[in-house]
Design a protein around this motif. Structure first.
Motif, PDB file in Angstrom:
ATOM      1  N   HIS A  48      15.311  95.808  76.611  1.00  0.00           N
ATOM      2  CA  HIS A  48      16.497  96.485  76.096  1.00  0.00           C
ATOM      3  C   HIS A  48      16.086  97.473  75.014  1.00  0.00           C
ATOM      4  CE1 HIS A  48      19.106  93.680  78.148  1.00  0.00           C
ATOM      5  NE2 HIS A  48      18.364  92.704  77.661  1.00  0.00           N
ATOM      6  N   TRP A  49      16.873  98.555  74.926  1.00  0.00           N
ATOM      7  CA  TRP A  49      16.649  99.560  73.900  1.00  0.00           C
ATOM      8  C   TRP A  49      18.005 100.050  73.437  1.00  0.00           C
ATOM      9  CZ3 TRP A  49      16.257 105.297  75.072  1.00  0.00           C
ATOM     10  CH2 TRP A  49      16.047 106.034  73.920  1.00  0.00           C
ATOM     11  N   VAL A  50      18.235  99.995  72.133  1.00  0.00           N
ATOM     12  CA  VAL A  50      19.475 100.489  71.546  1.00  0.00           C
ATOM     13  C   VAL A  50      19.097 101.628  70.610  1.00  0.00           C
ATOM     14  CG1 VAL A  50      21.509  99.937  70.167  1.00  0.00           C
ATOM     15  CG2 VAL A  50      20.511  98.191  71.668  1.00  0.00           C
ATOM     16  N   PRO A  51      19.358 102.870  71.028  1.00  0.00           N
ATOM     17  CA  PRO A  51      19.021 104.006  70.167  1.00  0.00           C
ATOM     18  C   PRO A  51      20.128 104.237  69.137  1.00  0.00           C
ATOM     19  CG  PRO A  51      19.835 104.803  72.265  1.00  0.00           C
ATOM     20  CD  PRO A  51      19.835 103.297  72.341  1.00  0.00           C
ATOM     21  N   CYS A  54      19.343 106.438  63.169  1.00  0.00           N
ATOM     22  CA  CYS A  54      18.122 106.462  62.358  1.00  0.00           C
ATOM     23  C   CYS A  54      17.116 105.377  62.716  1.00  0.00           C
ATOM     24  CB  CYS A  54      18.473 106.354  60.884  1.00  0.00           C
ATOM     25  SG  CYS A  54      18.862 107.950  60.152  1.00  0.00           S
ATOM     26  N   GLU A  55      17.421 104.552  63.711  1.00  0.00           N
ATOM     27  CA  GLU A  55      16.440 103.558  64.110  1.00  0.00           C
ATOM     28  C   GLU A  55      16.561 103.271  65.600  1.00  0.00           C
ATOM     29  OE1 GLU A  55      19.983 101.165  62.774  1.00  0.00           O
ATOM     30  OE2 GLU A  55      18.608 102.148  61.448  1.00  0.00           O
ATOM     31  N   GLY A  56      15.500 102.736  66.131  1.00  0.00           N
ATOM     32  CA  GLY A  56      15.494 102.273  67.507  1.00  0.00           C
ATOM     33  C   GLY A  56      15.322 100.763  67.499  1.00  0.00           C
ATOM     34  N   LEU A  57      16.165 100.072  68.255  1.00  0.00           N
ATOM     35  CA  LEU A  57      16.089  98.619  68.349  1.00  0.00           C
ATOM     36  C   LEU A  57      15.597  98.267  69.747  1.00  0.00           C
ATOM     37  CD1 LEU A  57      19.584  97.889  66.776  1.00  0.00           C
ATOM     38  CD2 LEU A  57      17.382  97.950  65.602  1.00  0.00           C
ATOM     39  N   TYR A  58      14.505  97.534  69.820  1.00  0.00           N
ATOM     40  CA  TYR A  58      13.868  97.225  71.090  1.00  0.00           C
ATOM     41  C   TYR A  58      13.722  95.717  71.269  1.00  0.00           C
ATOM     42  CZ  TYR A  58      12.378 102.105  70.713  1.00  0.00           C
ATOM     43  OH  TYR A  58      12.347 103.460  70.575  1.00  0.00           O
ATOM     44  N   THR A  59      13.893  95.270  72.508  1.00  0.00           N
ATOM     45  CA  THR A  59      13.573  93.904  72.892  1.00  0.00           C
ATOM     46  C   THR A  59      12.488  94.019  73.950  1.00  0.00           C
ATOM     47  OG1 THR A  59      15.844  93.203  72.482  1.00  0.00           O
ATOM     48  CG2 THR A  59      14.468  91.736  73.805  1.00  0.00           C
ATOM     49  N   VAL A  68       9.570  89.959  71.700  1.00  0.00           N
ATOM     50  CA  VAL A  68       9.429  90.565  70.381  1.00  0.00           C
ATOM     51  C   VAL A  68      10.580  91.548  70.204  1.00  0.00           C
ATOM     52  CG1 VAL A  68       7.998  92.048  68.924  1.00  0.00           C
ATOM     53  CG2 VAL A  68       6.920  90.337  70.366  1.00  0.00           C
ATOM     54  N   LYS A  69      11.290  91.404  69.086  1.00  0.00           N
ATOM     55  CA  LYS A  69      12.346  92.357  68.737  1.00  0.00           C
ATOM     56  C   LYS A  69      11.784  93.266  67.665  1.00  0.00           C
ATOM     57  CE  LYS A  69      16.089  89.561  70.259  1.00  0.00           C
ATOM     58  NZ  LYS A  69      17.484  89.347  70.222  1.00  0.00           N
ATOM     59  N   VAL A  70      11.929  94.577  67.903  1.00  0.00           N
ATOM     60  CA  VAL A  70      11.335  95.571  67.002  1.00  0.00           C
ATOM     61  C   VAL A  70      12.419  96.543  66.554  1.00  0.00           C
ATOM     62  CG1 VAL A  70       9.577  97.370  66.769  1.00  0.00           C
ATOM     63  CG2 VAL A  70       9.151  95.421  68.279  1.00  0.00           C
ATOM     64  N   GLU A  71      12.429  96.819  65.271  1.00  0.00           N
ATOM     65  CA  GLU A  71      13.304  97.848  64.708  1.00  0.00           C
ATOM     66  C   GLU A  71      12.415  98.918  64.101  1.00  0.00           C
ATOM     67  OE1 GLU A  71      16.558  98.369  61.140  1.00  0.00           O
ATOM     68  OE2 GLU A  71      16.453  96.438  62.173  1.00  0.00           O
ATOM     69  N   VAL A  72      12.493 100.135  64.655  1.00  0.00           N
ATOM     70  CA  VAL A  72      11.671 101.248  64.198  1.00  0.00           C
ATOM     71  C   VAL A  72      12.579 102.257  63.511  1.00  0.00           C
ATOM     72  CG1 VAL A  72      10.147 103.129  64.914  1.00  0.00           C
ATOM     73  CG2 VAL A  72      10.045 100.942  66.107  1.00  0.00           C
ATOM     74  N   ASP A  73      12.276 102.590  62.267  1.00  0.00           N
ATOM     75  CA  ASP A  73      13.061 103.571  61.513  1.00  0.00           C
ATOM     76  C   ASP A  73      12.600 104.972  61.918  1.00  0.00           C
ATOM     77  OD1 ASP A  73      14.131 105.288  59.447  1.00  0.00           O
ATOM     78  OD2 ASP A  73      14.481 103.461  58.284  1.00  0.00           O
ATOM     79  N   LYS A  74      13.515 105.767  62.476  1.00  0.00           N
ATOM     80  CA  LYS A  74      13.173 107.116  62.928  1.00  0.00           C
ATOM     81  C   LYS A  74      13.362 108.157  61.830  1.00  0.00           C
ATOM     82  CE  LYS A  74      15.958 106.688  66.500  1.00  0.00           C
ATOM     83  NZ  LYS A  74      16.717 106.944  67.726  1.00  0.00           N
TER      84      LYS A  74
END
Length: 114
Positions: A48-51, A54-59, A68-74
């Motif tokens: 999953h990807w939730v754009p 200001c961030e991308g949320l990935y599963t 792994v759940k990742v939150e990347v600050d864009k």
């Protein structure tokens, strides 16, 4: 869950294969976040990807065995990504049938790659 070769499974397989290909790009922010967290992106699939703005949320499924759940600050690239590992059992709780199929296809791809 047993895979039956449906159109939905085929579509998920194509999508998941593309996600794995994207993670092989050494410039990928998600790849860098996974590697910084000690996770191998070679056999990883984005479930999953939730754009957000200001961030991308990935599963991401790693190696077919954990999530792994990742939150990347864009917006602020200096801010380190947030990486949280969870087990498949807890991820499966309340998961819709469609997302269970997506996970099963990702696990099948991961097992085929090892």
């Amino acid at each position: 869950m047993k895979l039956i070769g449906s159109k939905m499974e085929s579509d998920f397989r194509d999508e998941l294969t593309r996600s794995n290909d994207a993670l092989q790009d050494s410039g990928s922010m998600l790849r860098k976040a996974l590697e910084a967290g000690g996770h191998e992106p070679k056999n990883a699939y984005i479930l999953h990807w939730v754009p957000e703005q200001c961030e991308g949320l990935y599963t991401v499924l790693i190696g077919g065995s954990y999530i792994v759940k990742v939150e990347v600050d864009k917006c602020d690239k200096s801010k380190p990504p947030i990486v949280e590992r969870s087990e498949l059992k807890s991820y499966l709780n309340g998961l819709s049938k469609m997302n269970q199929v997506r996970l099963a296809v990702a696990q099948d791809l991961a097992c085929a790659k090892t």
